[in-house]
Design an enzyme around this catalytic site. Structure first.
Site, PDB file in Angstrom:
ATOM      1  N   CYS A   4      35.327  19.646   4.353  1.00  0.00           N
ATOM      2  CA  CYS A   4      35.356  19.962   2.913  1.00  0.00           C
ATOM      3  C   CYS A   4      34.257  19.177   2.203  1.00  0.00           C
ATOM      4  O   CYS A   4      34.202  17.949   2.296  1.00  0.00           O
ATOM      5  CB  CYS A   4      36.725  19.630   2.335  1.00  0.00           C
ATOM      6  N   CYS A   7      35.602  16.499  -0.210  1.00  0.00           N
ATOM      7  CA  CYS A   7      36.169  15.364   0.529  1.00  0.00           C
ATOM      8  C   CYS A   7      35.046  14.489   1.089  1.00  0.00           C
ATOM      9  O   CYS A   7      35.162  13.259   1.105  1.00  0.00           O
ATOM     10  CB  CYS A   7      37.080  15.845   1.653  1.00  0.00           C
ATOM     11  N   ASP A  30      27.240  19.112 -11.199  1.00  0.00           N
ATOM     12  CA  ASP A  30      27.201  20.261 -10.291  1.00  0.00           C
ATOM     13  C   ASP A  30      25.778  20.396  -9.726  1.00  0.00           C
ATOM     14  O   ASP A  30      24.794  20.262 -10.453  1.00  0.00           O
ATOM     15  CB  ASP A  30      27.600  21.546 -11.036  1.00  0.00           C
ATOM     16  N   ASN A  87      38.317  27.612 -11.527  1.00  0.00           N
ATOM     17  CA  ASN A  87      38.367  28.848 -10.752  1.00  0.00           C
ATOM     18  C   ASN A  87      39.442  28.692  -9.677  1.00  0.00           C
ATOM     19  O   ASN A  87      39.527  27.645  -9.034  1.00  0.00           O
ATOM     20  CB  ASN A  87      37.005  29.112 -10.101  1.00  0.00           C
ATOM     21  N   GLY A  93      37.022  33.443  -8.368  1.00  0.00           N
ATOM     22  CA  GLY A  93      35.653  32.991  -8.143  1.00  0.00           C
ATOM     23  C   GLY A  93      35.540  31.604  -7.549  1.00  0.00           C
ATOM     24  O   GLY A  93      34.478  30.978  -7.605  1.00  0.00           O
ATOM     25  N   HIS A  98      38.838  23.069  -2.936  1.00  0.00           N
ATOM     26  CA  HIS A  98      39.318  21.709  -3.237  1.00  0.00           C
ATOM     27  C   HIS A  98      39.366  21.646  -4.755  1.00  0.00           C
ATOM     28  O   HIS A  98      38.332  21.860  -5.415  1.00  0.00           O
ATOM     29  CB  HIS A  98      38.352  20.679  -2.620  1.00  0.00           C
ATOM     30  N   HIS A 100      39.098  21.456  -8.521  1.00  0.00           N
ATOM     31  CA  HIS A 100      38.078  20.860  -9.379  1.00  0.00           C
ATOM     32  C   HIS A 100      38.006  21.624 -10.687  1.00  0.00           C
ATOM     33  O   HIS A 100      38.312  22.817 -10.754  1.00  0.00           O
ATOM     34  CB  HIS A 100      36.706  20.855  -8.700  1.00  0.00           C
ATOM     35  N   HIS A 102      35.367  22.515 -13.949  1.00  0.00           N
ATOM     36  CA  HIS A 102      33.986  22.523 -14.434  1.00  0.00           C
ATOM     37  C   HIS A 102      33.988  22.124 -15.910  1.00  0.00           C
ATOM     38  O   HIS A 102      34.823  22.609 -16.687  1.00  0.00           O
ATOM     39  CB  HIS A 102      33.378  23.925 -14.340  1.00  0.00           C
TER      40      HIS A 102
HETATM   41  P1  AMP Z   1      33.827  26.974  -7.645  1.00  0.00           P
HETATM   42  O1  AMP Z   1      33.144  28.302  -7.635  1.00  0.00           O
HETATM   43  O2  AMP Z   1      34.713  26.779  -8.836  1.00  0.00           O
HETATM   44  O3  AMP Z   1      34.524  26.686  -6.325  1.00  0.00           O
HETATM   45  O4  AMP Z   1      32.671  25.915  -7.837  1.00  0.00           O
HETATM   46  C1  AMP Z   1      32.141  25.119  -6.818  1.00  0.00           C
HETATM   47  C2  AMP Z   1      30.956  24.391  -7.409  1.00  0.00           C
HETATM   48  O5  AMP Z   1      30.608  23.308  -6.560  1.00  0.00           O
HETATM   49  C3  AMP Z   1      29.704  25.265  -7.569  1.00  0.00           C
HETATM   50  O6  AMP Z   1      29.349  25.320  -8.958  1.00  0.00           O
HETATM   51  C4  AMP Z   1      28.653  24.521  -6.736  1.00  0.00           C
HETATM   52  O7  AMP Z   1      27.366  24.544  -7.325  1.00  0.00           O
HETATM   53  C5  AMP Z   1      29.225  23.117  -6.641  1.00  0.00           C
HETATM   54  N1  AMP Z   1      28.822  22.340  -5.484  1.00  0.00           N
HETATM   55  C6  AMP Z   1      28.844  22.719  -4.181  1.00  0.00           C
HETATM   56  N2  AMP Z   1      28.405  21.726  -3.392  1.00  0.00           N
HETATM   57  C7  AMP Z   1      28.091  20.679  -4.214  1.00  0.00           C
HETATM   58  C8  AMP Z   1      27.582  19.358  -4.016  1.00  0.00           C
HETATM   59  N3  AMP Z   1      27.293  18.903  -2.778  1.00  0.00           N
HETATM   60  N4  AMP Z   1      27.392  18.569  -5.092  1.00  0.00           N
HETATM   61  C9  AMP Z   1      27.666  19.019  -6.316  1.00  0.00           C
HETATM   62  N5  AMP Z   1      28.160  20.246  -6.581  1.00  0.00           N
HETATM   63  C10 AMP Z   1      28.360  21.068  -5.552  1.00  0.00           C
HETATM   64 ZN    ZN Z   2      38.602  18.472   0.134  1.00  0.00          ZN
END
Ligand code: AMP
Ligand code: ZN
Length: 114
Positions: A4, A7, A30, A87, A93, A98, A100, A102
């Site tokens: 993940c 993680c 992000d 999301n 989407g 994991h 989170h 935004h």
């Molecule tokens: P979601 O579509 O809500 O699952 O959003 C996942 C978000 O995580 C996306 O906006 C990605 O750009 C962001 N993301 C993925 N990998 C990383 C990373 N290593 N560091 C920062 N953001 C990330």
């Molecule tokens: Zn995780």
């Protein structure tokens, strides 16, 4: 969860610019920002999505909002406005499984809700 991405950030195995950290959540920008300010508030525990949140864990989401509000003030967008998004699942989407939130702001965001 070894595979993940969030993680791995929490474990320090993938770099991120940490903007906030406590026992429950961390926050970092992000990697692919959709707005001039685009931060992620991420639970330290690997909870796959809101749909997997137990009743006992519900207050965690209030804590995420509190930290998002604090970060919005620090980033100077509390008055201009911002958007908090969680999301959830495929149709919601969600890409990273994991939990989170935004935090988006610093420009007029689209009116569409989906
Ligand atoms: P979601 O579509 O809500 O699952 O959003 C996942 C978000 O995580 C996306 O906006 C990605 O750009 C962001 N993301 C993925 N990998 C990383 C990373 N290593 N560091 C920062 N953001 C990330
Ligand atoms: Zn995780």
């Amino acid at each position: 969860m070894a595979d993940c991405v969030f993680c791995q950030i929490i474990a320090g195995k993938i770099p991120a610019r940490l903007l906030y950290q406590d026992d429950e959540v961390i926050a970092f920008p992000d990697i692919n920002p959709a707005a001039p300010i685009h931060l992620l508030i991420v639970t330290k525990r690997h909870i796959p999505s809101l749909a997997h949140l137990s009743e006992d864990e519900t207050p965690l989401v209030g804590h995420m909002i509190k930290i998002a509000n604090q970060l919005a003030r620090e980033e100077g967008i509390a008055d201009s406005g911002y958007r908090l998004v969680i999301n959830t699942g495929k149709d919601g989407g969600q890409v990273v499984p994991h939990l989170h939130m935004h935090l988006l702001g610093s420009r007029r965001l689209a009116d569409e809700m989906g």
